[in-house]
Motif scaffolding. Structure first.
Motif, PDB file in Angstrom:
ATOM      1  N   UNK A  99     -11.828  53.569  51.171  1.00 64.75           N
ATOM      2  CA  UNK A  99     -11.708  52.260  50.529  1.00 64.75           C
ATOM      3  C   UNK A  99     -12.741  52.097  49.416  1.00 64.75           C
ATOM      4  N   UNK A 100     -12.272  51.632  48.257  1.00 64.94           N
ATOM      5  CA  UNK A 100     -13.155  51.359  47.130  1.00 64.94           C
ATOM      6  C   UNK A 100     -13.608  52.579  46.365  1.00 64.94           C
ATOM      7  N   UNK A 101     -13.124  53.739  46.777  1.00 63.34           N
ATOM      8  CA  UNK A 101     -13.538  54.987  46.120  1.00 63.34           C
ATOM      9  C   UNK A 101     -12.315  55.653  45.509  1.00 63.34           C
ATOM     10  N   UNK A 102     -12.481  56.208  44.318  1.00 64.64           N
ATOM     11  CA  UNK A 102     -11.396  56.939  43.670  1.00 64.64           C
ATOM     12  C   UNK A 102     -11.415  58.377  44.155  1.00 64.64           C
ATOM     13  N   UNK A 103     -10.322  58.807  44.759  1.00 65.17           N
ATOM     14  CA  UNK A 103     -10.222  60.165  45.278  1.00 65.17           C
ATOM     15  C   UNK A 103      -9.196  60.976  44.512  1.00 65.17           C
ATOM     16  N   UNK A 104      -9.191  62.293  44.719  1.00 67.75           N
ATOM     17  CA  UNK A 104      -8.282  63.163  43.962  1.00 67.75           C
ATOM     18  C   UNK A 104      -6.808  62.954  44.271  1.00 67.75           C
ATOM     19  N   UNK A 105      -6.502  62.340  45.422  1.00 67.45           N
ATOM     20  CA  UNK A 105      -5.103  62.194  45.816  1.00 67.45           C
ATOM     21  C   UNK A 105      -4.641  60.738  45.814  1.00 67.45           C
ATOM     22  N   UNK A 106      -5.468  59.830  45.278  1.00 67.50           N
ATOM     23  CA  UNK A 106      -5.108  58.408  45.281  1.00 67.50           C
ATOM     24  C   UNK A 106      -3.824  58.130  44.507  1.00 67.50           C
ATOM     25  N   UNK A 107      -3.720  58.730  43.324  1.00 62.81           N
ATOM     26  CA  UNK A 107      -2.530  58.481  42.506  1.00 62.81           C
ATOM     27  C   UNK A 107      -1.288  59.075  43.156  1.00 62.81           C
ATOM     28  N   UNK A 108      -1.451  60.195  43.866  1.00 62.08           N
ATOM     29  CA  UNK A 108      -0.327  60.800  44.575  1.00 62.08           C
ATOM     30  C   UNK A 108       0.140  59.859  45.693  1.00 62.08           C
ATOM     31  N   UNK A 109      -0.819  59.267  46.401  1.00 59.38           N
ATOM     32  CA  UNK A 109      -0.483  58.307  47.450  1.00 59.38           C
ATOM     33  C   UNK A 109       0.223  57.098  46.855  1.00 59.38           C
ATOM     34  N   UNK A 110      -0.290  56.616  45.737  1.00 62.55           N
ATOM     35  CA  UNK A 110       0.341  55.466  45.081  1.00 62.55           C
ATOM     36  C   UNK A 110       1.776  55.790  44.672  1.00 62.55           C
ATOM     37  N   UNK A 111       1.980  56.954  44.109  1.00 61.75           N
ATOM     38  CA  UNK A 111       3.335  57.338  43.687  1.00 61.75           C
ATOM     39  C   UNK A 111       4.266  57.409  44.895  1.00 61.75           C
ATOM     40  N   UNK A 112       3.738  57.975  45.990  1.00 57.26           N
ATOM     41  CA  UNK A 112       4.550  58.083  47.208  1.00 57.26           C
ATOM     42  C   UNK A 112       4.981  56.691  47.691  1.00 57.26           C
ATOM     43  N   UNK A 113       4.068  55.735  47.685  1.00 57.12           N
ATOM     44  CA  UNK A 113       4.368  54.402  48.176  1.00 57.12           C
ATOM     45  C   UNK A 113       5.220  53.605  47.194  1.00 57.12           C
ATOM     46  N   UNK A 114       5.091  53.889  45.913  1.00 57.71           N
ATOM     47  CA  UNK A 114       5.935  53.230  44.912  1.00 57.71           C
ATOM     48  C   UNK A 114       7.387  53.682  45.067  1.00 57.71           C
ATOM     49  N   UNK A 115       7.580  54.978  45.260  1.00 59.90           N
ATOM     50  CA  UNK A 115       8.941  55.506  45.384  1.00 59.90           C
ATOM     51  C   UNK A 115       9.651  54.899  46.589  1.00 59.90           C
ATOM     52  N   UNK A 116       8.920  54.701  47.698  1.00 61.98           N
ATOM     53  CA  UNK A 116       9.558  54.141  48.898  1.00 61.98           C
ATOM     54  C   UNK A 116       9.557  52.624  48.904  1.00 61.98           C
ATOM     55  N   UNK A 117       9.049  51.986  47.835  1.00 62.88           N
ATOM     56  CA  UNK A 117       9.123  50.546  47.726  1.00 62.88           C
ATOM     57  C   UNK A 117       8.041  49.789  48.460  1.00 62.88           C
ATOM     58  N   UNK A 118       6.987  50.472  48.891  1.00 64.23           N
ATOM     59  CA  UNK A 118       5.904  49.805  49.615  1.00 64.23           C
ATOM     60  C   UNK A 118       4.809  49.303  48.682  1.00 64.23           C
ATOM     61  N   UNK A 119       4.803  49.766  47.436  1.00 66.98           N
ATOM     62  CA  UNK A 119       3.792  49.383  46.460  1.00 66.98           C
ATOM     63  C   UNK A 119       4.485  49.064  45.143  1.00 66.98           C
ATOM     64  N   UNK A 120       4.014  48.018  44.470  1.00 66.11           N
ATOM     65  CA  UNK A 120       4.609  47.631  43.190  1.00 66.11           C
ATOM     66  C   UNK A 120       4.387  48.710  42.137  1.00 66.11           C
ATOM     67  N   UNK A 121       5.344  48.854  41.231  1.00 66.98           N
ATOM     68  CA  UNK A 121       5.286  49.914  40.218  1.00 66.98           C
ATOM     69  C   UNK A 121       4.108  49.764  39.274  1.00 66.98           C
ATOM     70  N   UNK A 122       3.576  48.554  39.104  1.00 64.08           N
ATOM     71  CA  UNK A 122       2.454  48.360  38.174  1.00 64.08           C
ATOM     72  C   UNK A 122       1.104  48.652  38.823  1.00 64.08           C
ATOM     73  N   UNK A 123       1.125  49.209  40.052  1.00 63.92           N
ATOM     74  CA  UNK A 123      -0.115  49.569  40.752  1.00 63.92           C
ATOM     75  C   UNK A 123      -0.265  51.083  40.851  1.00 63.92           C
ATOM     76  N   UNK A 124       0.141  51.785  39.796  1.00 62.70           N
ATOM     77  CA  UNK A 124       0.202  53.252  39.855  1.00 62.70           C
ATOM     78  C   UNK A 124      -1.152  53.930  39.723  1.00 62.70           C
TER      79      UNK A 124
END
Length: 434
Positions: A99-124
């Motif tokens: 939490x609160x830290x930028x990690x190497x896989x954060x954007x990958x996690x965001x993309x995964x959750x955006x594709x499945x509709x769990x995260x808004x597209x503007x939070x990439x």
């Protein structure tokens, strides 16, 4: 005509229903509409009442109603559209998130959750912030995981299940519902075995939801439809012959006092008592006697049994091991369904009999005497096996295929379709159908 798979149908369609309410399939590179955000679960508690309240707070839409099949079909088409567009990325098994830290896989996690509709597209982009944690919680609730907002090993494993497997779960669930003929009424009860929850539905809303303990993987609970006919208070337990032959016999070989300690009687014809010391406990033969446990705090059925006559001889009941309801893994019975806060369910089943309100039920149990209370109108009950479904608010839910039945069902269905397709193409059959 040979049946097309849902994936094939989706590939033909230009648009398909997406995960969000009233949305169409997402264009390439965009996300489906977001799933409805669940209410935050209540703080963990050790009481049955608070556990039931916390579970009910998550969702009032039934898992199973008359629109379930159509919604599952729509969800399958949406996920198939995602598959056609490339699916979602896999996250490395050694990925760490803080939490609160930028990690190497954060954007990958965001993309995964955006594709499945769990995260808004503007939070990439961005660090592991509150928005990402809420998206993880949303995903966890949809998959029956503790809503911590932290990517635990179980959460990561669920994130990395392929979209193709999710489609197969939806297809299997749709196939199962197609084989059911359940008489939905104004009031009914549903146990979804993979989710280990029971729902009391009234006027198309879930008014009670309870944790349940269902069959072990080696002794799975069956799928069935039946009617609840009565509520037994302070029931006795007639031990199934299979358990008497294996487990009871094994206990008696080790400890001849086992039956007396467990308040169990051995009965012969017409329930005549039999001396346990005269019984062959080798376990080599099918018992020609009955083992029955007396009512009381020691009884395996607890203080309440809900009768629902069926060919499997299973039922819903209380337990004298209530601590098991606090576990996330609740596959520990011999096939019956143990219900958390079952007295509350009993009061709901008997609500049209004011003399049997919750206080009266508690008082009757306190006497230690057995009471069999018939319901005035039989209540439909279904035990279903859905590892994937979509509720009315367009939230798609998944659970583990704990009994490994999805693949078996789809293989059997494919073999049946191939057989009839081959038979239809046979010259003799073709001639007969002209």
């Amino acid at each position: 005509m040979q049946r097309m798979t849902i994936v094939a149908i989706a590939a033909v369609l230009v648009t398909a229903p997406a995960f969000g309410q009233g949305a169409t399939a997402p264009a390439a590179g965009t996300a489906p509409a977001m799933h409805a955000a669940p209410a935050k679960p209540a703080a963990p508690s050790s009481t049955p009442e608070s556990r039931s309240a916390a579970v009910l707070a998550l969702q009032h839409d039934p898992t199973y109603d008359e629109g379930s099949a159509q919604r599952i079909r729509e969800a399958a088409l949406s996920y198939s559209d995602v598959a056609v567009r490339g699916g979602w990325p896999e996250i490395p098994s050694d990925a760490k998130f803080a939490a609160g830290v930028t990690g190497p896989h954060d954007e990958l996690l965001r993309k995964r959750l955006i594709v499945s509709g769990d995260l808004a597209a503007d939070k990439a982009t961005g660090p592991y912030d509150e928005a990402l944690a809420e998206a993880v919680k949303r995903f966890q609730v949809r998959h029956g995981l503790a809503a911590t907002g932290i990517v635990t090993p179980r959460t990561l494993a669920a994130l990395n299940v392929s979209v193709q497997k999710r489609i197969k779960q939806l297809e299997a669930s749709l196939e199962r519902l197609g084989q059911m003929n359940f008489p939905f009424g104004q009031r009914y009860v549903v146990v979804n075995i993979p989710a280990t929850f029971a729902e009391a539905v009234e006027d198309d809303k879930v008014v009670r939801r309870y944790r349940v303990i269902v069959g072990k993987t080696e002794k799975p609970s069956p799928t069935l439809t039946a009617e609840i006919t009565s509520v037994n208070l302070n029931p006795t337990w007639t031990v199934p012959s299979s358990i008497a032959k294996s487990e009871i016999s094994a206990h008696m070989r080790k400890d001849p006092t086992y039956l007396s300690r467990m308040h169990m009687d051995v009965l012969g014809a017409n329930d005549a008592p039999i001396d346990p010391h005269s019984v062959d406990w080798s376990g080599a033969h099918t018992p020609n006697f009955t083992v029955r446990q007396q009512s009381g705090t020691w009884n395996a059925l607890g203080a309440v049994k809900i009768d629902m006559p069926n060919s499997y001889s299973v039922y819903m009941h209380d337990t004298n091991q209530r601590n098991l309801f606090t576990d996330d893994y609740r596959f520990d019975s011999h096939g019956c369904s143990r219900v958390d806060n079952v007295r509350d369910l009993a009061a709901w089943l008997l609500k049209d009999q004011p003399q049997w309100n919750r206080a009266a039920i508690d008082a009757a149990i306190a006497t230690g005497q057995r009471h069999d209370v018939r319901v005035t109108k039989k209540i439909p009950v279904a035990w279903i096996y859905l590892t994937a479904w979509m509720t009315k608010d367009q939230t798609v839910q998944f659970r583990n295929d704990i009994y490994a039945q999805d693949e078996q069902l789809l293989e059997a269905t494919a073999e049946e379709a191939a057989f009839f397709s081959k038979a239809a193409a046979h010259p003799l059959t073709a001639h007969m159908t002209q």
